[in-house]
Design a protein around this motif. Structure first.
Motif, PDB file in Angstrom:
ATOM      1  N   PRO B 248      32.021  69.438 -11.357  1.00 58.11           N
ATOM      2  CA  PRO B 248      30.962  68.916 -10.483  1.00 58.11           C
ATOM      3  C   PRO B 248      31.481  67.883  -9.490  1.00 58.11           C
ATOM      4  CG  PRO B 248      30.416  68.571 -12.821  1.00 58.11           C
ATOM      5  CD  PRO B 248      31.757  69.187 -12.774  1.00 58.11           C
ATOM      6  N   PHE B 249      32.721  67.422  -9.685  1.00 57.40           N
ATOM      7  CA  PHE B 249      33.232  66.382  -8.792  1.00 57.40           C
ATOM      8  C   PHE B 249      34.072  66.954  -7.663  1.00 57.40           C
ATOM      9  CE2 PHE B 249      32.641  64.440 -12.993  1.00 57.40           C
ATOM     10  CZ  PHE B 249      31.604  63.582 -12.652  1.00 57.40           C
ATOM     11  N   ASP B 250      34.116  68.297  -7.551  1.00 55.06           N
ATOM     12  CA  ASP B 250      34.815  68.916  -6.431  1.00 55.06           C
ATOM     13  C   ASP B 250      33.895  68.957  -5.211  1.00 55.06           C
ATOM     14  OD1 ASP B 250      37.091  69.328  -7.779  1.00 55.06           O
ATOM     15  OD2 ASP B 250      36.674  71.418  -8.322  1.00 55.06           O
ATOM     16  N   SER B 251      34.495  68.724  -4.054  1.00 55.59           N
ATOM     17  CA  SER B 251      33.738  68.922  -2.820  1.00 55.59           C
ATOM     18  C   SER B 251      33.638  70.419  -2.547  1.00 55.59           C
ATOM     19  CB  SER B 251      34.443  68.247  -1.643  1.00 55.59           C
ATOM     20  OG  SER B 251      34.428  66.861  -1.833  1.00 55.59           O
ATOM     21  N   VAL B 252      32.524  70.829  -1.983  1.00 55.12           N
ATOM     22  CA  VAL B 252      32.377  72.235  -1.639  1.00 55.12           C
ATOM     23  C   VAL B 252      31.768  72.361  -0.253  1.00 55.12           C
ATOM     24  CG1 VAL B 252      32.124  73.128  -3.980  1.00 55.12           C
ATOM     25  CG2 VAL B 252      30.120  72.277  -2.746  1.00 55.12           C
ATOM     26  N   ARG B 253      31.682  73.607   0.190  1.00 58.24           N
ATOM     27  CA  ARG B 253      31.018  73.864   1.452  1.00 58.24           C
ATOM     28  C   ARG B 253      29.996  74.992   1.238  1.00 58.24           C
ATOM     29  NH1 ARG B 253      33.433  75.885   7.151  1.00 58.24           N
ATOM     30  NH2 ARG B 253      34.771  74.047   7.289  1.00 58.24           N
ATOM     31  N   ALA B 254      28.820  74.814   1.803  1.00 57.91           N
ATOM     32  CA  ALA B 254      27.758  75.808   1.593  1.00 57.91           C
ATOM     33  C   ALA B 254      27.697  76.806   2.744  1.00 57.91           C
ATOM     34  CB  ALA B 254      26.410  75.115   1.430  1.00 57.91           C
ATOM     35  N   LEU B 255      27.148  77.973   2.480  1.00 56.05           N
ATOM     36  CA  LEU B 255      26.978  79.009   3.502  1.00 56.05           C
ATOM     37  C   LEU B 255      26.222  78.472   4.713  1.00 56.05           C
ATOM     38  CD1 LEU B 255      25.892  81.964   1.179  1.00 56.05           C
ATOM     39  CD2 LEU B 255      27.882  81.988   2.672  1.00 56.05           C
ATOM     40  N   THR B 256      25.086  77.834   4.419  1.00 51.80           N
ATOM     41  CA  THR B 256      24.245  77.346   5.508  1.00 51.80           C
ATOM     42  C   THR B 256      24.971  76.307   6.342  1.00 51.80           C
ATOM     43  OG1 THR B 256      23.358  75.833   3.878  1.00 51.80           O
ATOM     44  CG2 THR B 256      22.028  77.769   4.400  1.00 51.80           C
ATOM     45  N   ALA B 257      25.647  75.392   5.639  1.00 50.25           N
ATOM     46  CA  ALA B 257      26.334  74.311   6.340  1.00 50.25           C
ATOM     47  C   ALA B 257      27.439  74.877   7.232  1.00 50.25           C
ATOM     48  CB  ALA B 257      26.915  73.321   5.327  1.00 50.25           C
ATOM     49  N   THR B 258      28.089  75.945   6.769  1.00 48.31           N
ATOM     50  CA  THR B 258      29.149  76.569   7.556  1.00 48.31           C
ATOM     51  C   THR B 258      28.599  77.104   8.880  1.00 48.31           C
ATOM     52  OG1 THR B 258      30.210  77.229   5.506  1.00 48.31           O
ATOM     53  CG2 THR B 258      30.942  78.328   7.521  1.00 48.31           C
ATOM     54  N   ILE B 259      27.477  77.808   8.787  1.00 50.93           N
ATOM     55  CA  ILE B 259      26.867  78.343  10.005  1.00 50.93           C
ATOM     56  C   ILE B 259      26.494  77.202  10.945  1.00 50.93           C
ATOM     57  CG2 ILE B 259      24.936  79.650  10.952  1.00 50.93           C
ATOM     58  CD1 ILE B 259      24.799  81.189   8.340  1.00 50.93           C
ATOM     59  N   ALA B 260      25.847  76.185  10.390  1.00 51.39           N
ATOM     60  CA  ALA B 260      25.394  75.075  11.224  1.00 51.39           C
ATOM     61  C   ALA B 260      26.560  74.387  11.908  1.00 51.39           C
ATOM     62  CB  ALA B 260      24.606  74.082  10.378  1.00 51.39           C
ATOM     63  N   ALA B 261      27.647  74.188  11.174  1.00 51.48           N
ATOM     64  CA  ALA B 261      28.758  73.417  11.709  1.00 51.48           C
ATOM     65  C   ALA B 261      29.605  74.213  12.701  1.00 51.48           C
ATOM     66  CB  ALA B 261      29.636  72.916  10.555  1.00 51.48           C
ATOM     67  N   GLU B 262      29.692  75.538  12.488  1.00 48.63           N
ATOM     68  CA  GLU B 262      30.655  76.298  13.290  1.00 48.63           C
ATOM     69  C   GLU B 262      30.052  77.075  14.455  1.00 48.63           C
ATOM     70  OE1 GLU B 262      32.952  78.722  10.653  1.00 48.63           O
ATOM     71  OE2 GLU B 262      33.771  76.996   9.566  1.00 48.63           O
ATOM     72  N   LEU B 263      28.781  77.404  14.351  1.00 55.31           N
ATOM     73  CA  LEU B 263      28.217  78.329  15.341  1.00 55.31           C
ATOM     74  C   LEU B 263      28.310  77.779  16.766  1.00 55.31           C
ATOM     75  CD1 LEU B 263      26.951  81.116  15.488  1.00 55.31           C
ATOM     76  CD2 LEU B 263      24.713  80.055  15.409  1.00 55.31           C
ATOM     77  N   GLY B 264      28.136  76.459  16.895  1.00 58.27           N
ATOM     78  CA  GLY B 264      28.172  75.861  18.218  1.00 58.27           C
ATOM     79  C   GLY B 264      29.535  75.926  18.880  1.00 58.27           C
ATOM     80  N   GLU B 265      30.571  76.116  18.083  1.00 54.38           N
ATOM     81  CA  GLU B 265      31.923  76.061  18.643  1.00 54.38           C
ATOM     82  C   GLU B 265      32.537  77.434  18.880  1.00 54.38           C
ATOM     83  OE1 GLU B 265      33.912  73.795  15.723  1.00 54.38           O
ATOM     84  OE2 GLU B 265      32.574  72.084  15.985  1.00 54.38           O
ATOM     85  N   THR B 266      31.767  78.473  18.615  1.00 53.84           N
ATOM     86  CA  THR B 266      32.359  79.796  18.797  1.00 53.84           C
ATOM     87  C   THR B 266      31.900  80.400  20.111  1.00 53.84           C
ATOM     88  OG1 THR B 266      30.477  80.818  17.725  1.00 53.84           O
ATOM     89  CG2 THR B 266      32.364  80.284  16.336  1.00 53.84           C
TER      90      THR B 266
END
Lengths: 260, 304
Positions: B248-266
């Motif tokens: 539980p102490f590992d950082s992760v990345r979520a599907l939704t967050a990936t779309i939100a963070a990357e879509l603007g830069e493609t």
């Protein structure tokens, strides 16, 4: 004791030919045929599960509420096959229904009775007042509620609510009134009040009375039909039923209380 | 002699009848337009995503490879880590939210009375209205140092943080729906059971909860759907780094967050852009099935 109707030369208000009712594939009532006339009370007796309520549901097309319910045969009301009425709502307006357990709509006593006239477009306060009073009087409820017409209808006692639903059914000025075991949740005194009211109403409309109480049919009905386990056994003058002048021995047994 | 038939005068098409038909058409239009919008969104997402699925996608890589490197010279599009990130955060969120929400629904509906009940209901509805970015803020600035101190780990933006934040966020909605389900149980049941001398808890546990079972399950599922689609709070609290979580102490990345963070830069229409839409399809399908399951449970015919 009631006089039997001379029926031979009169036009039936409601005419039923070979009516069978189904839920899906299951047949719940078969081969009903009889005529019902104006100004008579027609009793339908029979034990539970005989198809009495299903029969009433067909008459004002309440089968539309139950997807798998359908019927065969011919039902002619007011000179027109009920399947050929263009305006289903007009059909329902001309047939009043009283259910076994009273359903007071969530509004005041006054509004319960004034609703149907309002829907018909009656706006005048004076006219509504007089309709409400007349209907409540005819349902033998006026004296008990006249000082608290603005109280919620659902706060009345069971017997009072049942009379309220009768008043409400009358407010739509029906040509025919269907009563489905109206006394099931009503005390004997109130039952007698309602029965007296029905005797008067007979002069103005056709009444079909479905009842579990054989003696109630005897007190009120001009003619009576007997349904048993989804089968229409026979119909005839009520007095004949109770003097044993019937065709089917099962009718005699039921009327005498040997089964049911 | 044969009587002549009655002349029917009641069967006329009056104003009320015409109004009824007109309203029926109007309402139909309303209903159908909702369907059209849904189908429109569906088509838009699928049109963009399908191009990638057909031309570039390697299914084994997509579901089996944790490496999501869309911008590298030799891009790989493995969504496994993202799926695992979303799943672990959502799973923990459900574990957090269910006890809280079912518990408070039972308290509000069965045990509290009068003012307390009213007050709590309003409060819960207020909680449900807190914007997700505020929850993300709480995760970032309060939960983060708290987790670092409490568990002695280097970074507090992880599965635990995001899961708890998401759980707290979904709990008010779950509570509201669960409470509706409990309220829908007729009072006659309670009266009949209390007349047997059953205690409040016995009534609740033996009569009310079984009667409301379907409603409670769908409350949980709708909460899951909510957590699954949540973006901002997860983006802020999860650490947003691509990992297959092992604790539980590992950082992760979520599907939704990936779309939100990357879509603007493609670049629109690029492979990366389309790959993000494929993630969108995945989200769409999963939430669709969650809602469908909730729906089937509510209507469920099997047991009653």
């Amino acid at each position: 004791m009631v006089e039997s109707n001379e029926k031979s030369d009169k036009t039936p208000k409601l005419s039923i030919k070979d009516l069978s009712i189904f839920y899906g594939k299951e047949k719940v009532l078969s081969n009903v045929s009889f005529d019902i006339f104006e100004n008579e009370i027609f009793g339908i007796i029979g034990p539970a599960n005989s198809g009495k309520t299903s029969f009433l549901r067909i008459l004002n097309r309440m089968d539309t509420f139950v997807p798998e319910m359908r019927f065969e045969g011919e039902v002619v009301f007011d000179g027109k096959n009920i399947m050929e009425w263009r305006n289903l709502y007009a059909l329902r307006r001309s047939i009043g229904v009283v259910f076994p357990l009273p359903v007071g709509l969530p509004m005041s006593i006054y509004e319960n009775v004034a609703l149907s006239p309002r829907l018909r477009g009656i706006r005048s306060k004076g006219e509504l007042d007089s309709i409400v009073e007349r209907c409540l009087r005819r349902a033998a409820l006026w004296d008990e509620v006249k000082d608290r017409l603005n109280v919620l209808g659902s706060l009345l006692s069971g017997g009072q609510q049942q009379r309220l639903t009768i008043a409400r059914a009358l407010s739509q000025e029906p040509k025919m009134l269907l009563l489905d075991e109206f006394s099931i949740a009503v005390d004997p005194v109130t039952t007698m009040k309602i029965e007296d009211a029905l005797k008067d109403l007979r002069n103005e409309m056709t009444i079909i009375l479905v009842t579990n109480l054989v003696q109630q049919a005897r007190r009120l009905a001009n003619r009576t039909a007997f349904f048993l386990m989804g089968e229409f056994i026979e119909e005839g003058n009520t007095e004949d039923f109770f003097t044993g002048n019937v065709q089917d021995p099962r009718t005699r047994q039921y009327v005498q209380g040997r089964f049911g | 002699m044969t009587p002549k038939p009655l002349k029917n005068t009641s069967d006329t098409l009056d104003f009320a009848w015409y109004l009824d038909k007109a309203v029926e058409k109007l309402v139909f239009l309303g209903g159908i337009s909702g369907i059209i919008f849904i189908v429109g969104i569906f088509i838009f997402v699928f049109k963009e995503g399908l191009g990638f699925i057909i031309a570039n996608m390697d299914i084994a890589e997509f579901f089996g490879n944790p490496a999501w490197r869309p911008t590298s010279d030799e891009p790989t599009y493995g969504a496994l880590a993202l799926i695992a990130g979303t799943a672990s955060v959502t799973g923990l969120a459900v574990l957090t939210a269910v006890p809280f929400s079912i518990g408070s629904a039972i308290y509000i509906s069965e045990f509290s009375t009068g003012r307390t009940q009213e007050f709590l209901k309003i409060l819960i509805e207020l909680l449900a209205a807190i914007p997700s970015v505020v929850w993300g803020f709480i995760g970032l600035s309060i939960m983060n140092p708290l987790i670092i101190d409490l568990f002695n780990v280097p970074i507090g933006l992880n599965v635990l943080n995001a899961g708890v934040i998401l759980g707290l966020m979904a709990a008010p909605i779950m509570t509201t729906i669960a409470e509706d389900a409990l309220k829908a149980v007729p009072d006659q049941y309670r009266e009949a059971a209390e007349a047997l001398g059953a205690t409040k808890w016995q009534v609740t546990f033996n009569v009310v909860l079984p009667a409301a079972k379907k409603g409670l399950m769908s409350a949980v599922l709708l909460g899951v759907g909510r957590g699954f689609g949540e973006t901002m709070a997860v983006l802020m609290a999860s650490g947003h780094s691509i990992h297959l979580p092992t604790s539980p102490f590992d950082s992760v990345r979520a599907l939704t967050a990936t779309i939100a963070a990357e879509l603007g830069e493609t670049a629109i229409g690029s492979e990366h852009y389309r790959a993000l839409f494929t993630l969108g399809i995945l989200l769409f399908i999963v939430t669709f099935f969650i809602n469908l399951t909730a729906d089937i449970i509510v209507r469920g015919k099997g047991d009653r």
